[in-house]
Design an enzyme around this catalytic site. Sequence first.
Site, PDB file in Angstrom:
ATOM      1  N   LYS A 177       0.856  -1.186   0.000  1.00  0.00           N
ATOM      2  CA  LYS A 177       0.000   0.000   0.000  1.00  0.00           C
ATOM      3  C   LYS A 177       0.894   1.238   0.000  1.00  0.00           C
ATOM      4  O   LYS A 177       1.401   1.666   1.033  1.00  0.00           O
ATOM      5  CB  LYS A 177      -0.922   0.059   1.229  1.00  0.00           C
ATOM      6  CG  LYS A 177      -1.958   1.169   1.038  1.00  0.00           C
ATOM      7  CD  LYS A 177      -2.519   1.723   2.307  1.00  0.00           C
ATOM      8  CE  LYS A 177      -1.809   2.914   2.856  1.00  0.00           C
ATOM      9  NZ  LYS A 177      -1.751   4.119   2.000  1.00  0.00           N
ATOM     10  N   GLU A 252       9.556   1.348  10.613  1.00  0.00           N
ATOM     11  CA  GLU A 252      10.559   2.393  10.333  1.00  0.00           C
ATOM     12  C   GLU A 252       9.856   3.723  10.545  1.00  0.00           C
ATOM     13  O   GLU A 252       9.031   4.121   9.721  1.00  0.00           O
ATOM     14  CB  GLU A 252      11.045   2.290   8.878  1.00  0.00           C
ATOM     15  CG  GLU A 252      11.879   1.078   8.575  1.00  0.00           C
ATOM     16  CD  GLU A 252      13.232   1.114   9.263  1.00  0.00           C
ATOM     17  OE1 GLU A 252      13.683   2.201   9.670  1.00  0.00           O
ATOM     18  OE2 GLU A 252      13.823   0.040   9.411  1.00  0.00           O
ATOM     19  N   CYS A 286      13.479  11.216   7.082  1.00  0.00           N
ATOM     20  CA  CYS A 286      13.354  10.687   8.444  1.00  0.00           C
ATOM     21  C   CYS A 286      14.645  10.819   9.242  1.00  0.00           C
ATOM     22  O   CYS A 286      14.618  11.008  10.455  1.00  0.00           O
ATOM     23  CB  CYS A 286      12.919   9.227   8.395  1.00  0.00           C
ATOM     24  SG  CYS A 286      13.978   8.220   7.353  1.00  0.00           S
ATOM     25  N   GLU A 387       9.589  16.234  15.473  1.00  0.00           N
ATOM     26  CA  GLU A 387      10.009  16.066  14.075  1.00  0.00           C
ATOM     27  C   GLU A 387       9.226  17.071  13.238  1.00  0.00           C
ATOM     28  O   GLU A 387       7.995  17.048  13.231  1.00  0.00           O
ATOM     29  CB  GLU A 387       9.691  14.637  13.607  1.00  0.00           C
ATOM     30  CG  GLU A 387      10.142  14.383  12.201  1.00  0.00           C
ATOM     31  CD  GLU A 387       9.742  12.994  11.675  1.00  0.00           C
ATOM     32  OE1 GLU A 387       8.580  12.588  11.871  1.00  0.00           O
ATOM     33  OE2 GLU A 387      10.598  12.337  11.064  1.00  0.00           O
TER      34      GLU A 387
HETATM   35  P1  NAD Z   1       2.152   8.520   7.852  1.00  0.00           P
HETATM   36  O1  NAD Z   1       2.458   7.745   9.075  1.00  0.00           O
HETATM   37  O2  NAD Z   1       1.128   9.581   7.912  1.00  0.00           O
HETATM   38  O3  NAD Z   1       1.690   7.536   6.671  1.00  0.00           O
HETATM   39  C1  NAD Z   1       2.469   6.443   6.263  1.00  0.00           C
HETATM   40  C2  NAD Z   1       1.570   5.408   5.587  1.00  0.00           C
HETATM   41  O4  NAD Z   1       0.666   4.899   6.564  1.00  0.00           O
HETATM   42  C3  NAD Z   1       0.722   5.967   4.453  1.00  0.00           C
HETATM   43  O5  NAD Z   1       0.655   5.010   3.422  1.00  0.00           O
HETATM   44  C4  NAD Z   1      -0.643   6.131   5.111  1.00  0.00           C
HETATM   45  O6  NAD Z   1      -1.714   6.056   4.188  1.00  0.00           O
HETATM   46  C5  NAD Z   1      -0.663   4.953   6.061  1.00  0.00           C
HETATM   47  N1  NAD Z   1      -1.594   5.085   7.196  1.00  0.00           N
HETATM   48  C6  NAD Z   1      -2.060   6.236   7.749  1.00  0.00           C
HETATM   49  N2  NAD Z   1      -2.894   5.940   8.773  1.00  0.00           N
HETATM   50  C7  NAD Z   1      -2.937   4.589   8.865  1.00  0.00           C
HETATM   51  C8  NAD Z   1      -3.606   3.676   9.733  1.00  0.00           C
HETATM   52  N3  NAD Z   1      -4.405   4.113  10.723  1.00  0.00           N
HETATM   53  N4  NAD Z   1      -3.432   2.353   9.554  1.00  0.00           N
HETATM   54  C9  NAD Z   1      -2.612   1.894   8.575  1.00  0.00           C
HETATM   55  N5  NAD Z   1      -1.957   2.711   7.708  1.00  0.00           N
HETATM   56  C10 NAD Z   1      -2.103   4.039   7.865  1.00  0.00           C
HETATM   57  O7  NAD Z   1       3.555   9.074   7.327  1.00  0.00           O
HETATM   58  P2  NAD Z   1       3.842  10.022   6.091  1.00  0.00           P
HETATM   59  O8  NAD Z   1       3.317  11.369   6.433  1.00  0.00           O
HETATM   60  O9  NAD Z   1       3.406   9.356   4.831  1.00  0.00           O
HETATM   61  O10 NAD Z   1       5.452  10.014   6.098  1.00  0.00           O
HETATM   62  C11 NAD Z   1       6.208  10.816   6.941  1.00  0.00           C
HETATM   63  C12 NAD Z   1       6.699  10.054   8.157  1.00  0.00           C
HETATM   64  O11 NAD Z   1       7.385   8.866   7.747  1.00  0.00           O
HETATM   65  C13 NAD Z   1       7.716  10.825   8.969  1.00  0.00           C
HETATM   66  O12 NAD Z   1       7.439  10.685  10.330  1.00  0.00           O
HETATM   67  C14 NAD Z   1       9.043  10.160   8.621  1.00  0.00           C
HETATM   68  O13 NAD Z   1      10.051  10.299   9.600  1.00  0.00           O
HETATM   69  C15 NAD Z   1       8.620   8.744   8.440  1.00  0.00           C
HETATM   70  N6  NAD Z   1       9.597   8.019   7.625  1.00  0.00           N
HETATM   71  C16 NAD Z   1      10.404   7.105   8.236  1.00  0.00           C
HETATM   72  C17 NAD Z   1      11.376   6.444   7.491  1.00  0.00           C
HETATM   73  C18 NAD Z   1      12.285   5.435   8.122  1.00  0.00           C
HETATM   74  O14 NAD Z   1      12.902   4.667   7.395  1.00  0.00           O
HETATM   75  N7  NAD Z   1      12.405   5.385   9.434  1.00  0.00           N
HETATM   76  C19 NAD Z   1      11.493   6.691   6.117  1.00  0.00           C
HETATM   77  C20 NAD Z   1      10.634   7.613   5.534  1.00  0.00           C
HETATM   78  C21 NAD Z   1       9.681   8.268   6.295  1.00  0.00           C
END
Ligand code: NAD
Length: 487
Positions: A177, A252, A286, A387
């Site tokens: 997804k 992650e 991140c 963050e």
């Molecule tokens: P997010 O957590 O809002 O969304 C990530 C994914 O989760 C999306 O596909 C979203 O549709 C899905 N999602 C949202 N709510 C959900 C739920 N209740 N149940 C299941 N899935 C759900 O994150 P974002 O805004 O897309 O990305 C930014 C964040 O990602 C930042 O905090 C960043 O640090 C983190 N990030 C971490 C890494 C790493 O490797 N540690 C890499 C990239 C981004």
Amino acid sequence: MTKREYGIWINGAAELPAGSALFERNSPSTGESVARVHLAGTTELDRAVVLAKETFRKGGWKGLAASERGKILLRWADLILENLVTLSRIEADEAGKTIAAAKGEIEWSVELLRYAASLAWSIPGRIVNHEGAEKLGLVTYEPLPVIGMILPWNFPTVTLFQKLPYALVAGCCVVIKPSELTAGTAIEYARLAKHAGIPDGVLAVLPGTGEVVGQGMCLHPDIDMISFTGSTAVGRKIASLAGQSLKKVALELGGKGANIVFADAHLDAAVAGALAAFTINQGEECCAGGRLLVQETIASEFVAKLAEKAKALKLGTPDDVDADLGPMIHAQHQRKVLDYVEKAREEGATLVTGGRAPTSPGLHDGYFVEPTIFTGVEPHMTIFREEIFGPVLGVTTFKDVSEAVALANLTHYGLANGIWTSNLDTAMAVSSALESGFVYVNTYLETVPQLPFGGSKSSGLGRENGPDGLLEFMQAKSTFIRLRPNP
Ligand code: NAD
């Protein structure tokens, strides 16, 4: 600009699911529509998961010699590079990053893919010969059947390739997804995977919302593991939902990296590293070094040099070949980042440069934020703790090694930190004391595929890349053999 229309990828073909919700993706740089996405719902999720489970049970994919899977993945890598121009265009349009940044992201992902493919020739296993020739223990590693992968929008390709090729080498079937904001490349990767020889049913891509498809994956009884990249807040929800059906989770999550600069560092290299650490991918990174901890004896000289370089960075649209930074992913995120800037001012930090959304011609339709530096940042301030996920840096000074380590660890995050020093003893002592999964020394955001990547504390569970990245998608099976009958 060519507007694309796509839906899901299932059973080796693209499909526009009937009666599904439509999502219009607008360019974060210009506001123009770049894609119309037919979102998956629970019906498509269930079809994809059932098919993945059936495909796994039939055994064609996991039953192949691992080296055959490796060769297929190497062909896939070649096909991705042959299609680099198209793929970079899609990534840049949907994520807002420059074409050059999108190209670099995809090329790095191909490195990860090739490395993961190479692990096919060294799937782990061991023999335990405990009691002479009488008895033999075998430890073999078997793939977890169906993996659900949930991805963010900031690095749609890298976050996919830190997981997917490792799971495929292991022999798993995978339902992906992507974020609905940036799903275009995932569909194209699946199309190329089919051309490379990955059998139908092994891979499905379901652009959809977190609430419907993401949560549905966490609760689905036929998904055996969720591999998630995203925010810590959503990661917590996922772990709790997946716990209801006792699925394995790998998470992650977010970070608040500290870049620690000691007075004996090579200053010009440290300035360049500190700049990249908070501006790369416009700060939507991140591992971003959003906290700069600098030894007080060099702080003013260091910040002056850094601010000069930050002012010279150029914001621009994907096609601007001179641009260093693109826009924030959408209007609400731009607002959130600018609110953090406002809060830093209110809480008493000093603005050195940036802090605004530019109004210059060519940029006013996008969600840009200037590279921003604050000094006088103290640990109680929001800019030190949360963050921000934009190009905003908070500078804090320290006196000695122990104060630097204490400040760096003063966060619930633990993804990555950096150390700049010419003294290897200092580097090793500080690295060992830092509570993070990754530490950079005299560099930042540089790595190789062999090194595991992942977070400590609230930054995650599990590791991607390296041999550890393969093991995440497998579980050990022990077989105990009595070689001679025991009368
Ligand atoms: P997010 O957590 O809002 O969304 C990530 C994914 O989760 C999306 O596909 C979203 O549709 C899905 N999602 C949202 N709510 C959900 C739920 N209740 N149940 C299941 N899935 C759900 O994150 P974002 O805004 O897309 O990305 C930014 C964040 O990602 C930042 O905090 C960043 O640090 C983190 N990030 C971490 C890494 C790493 O490797 N540690 C890499 C990239 C981004």
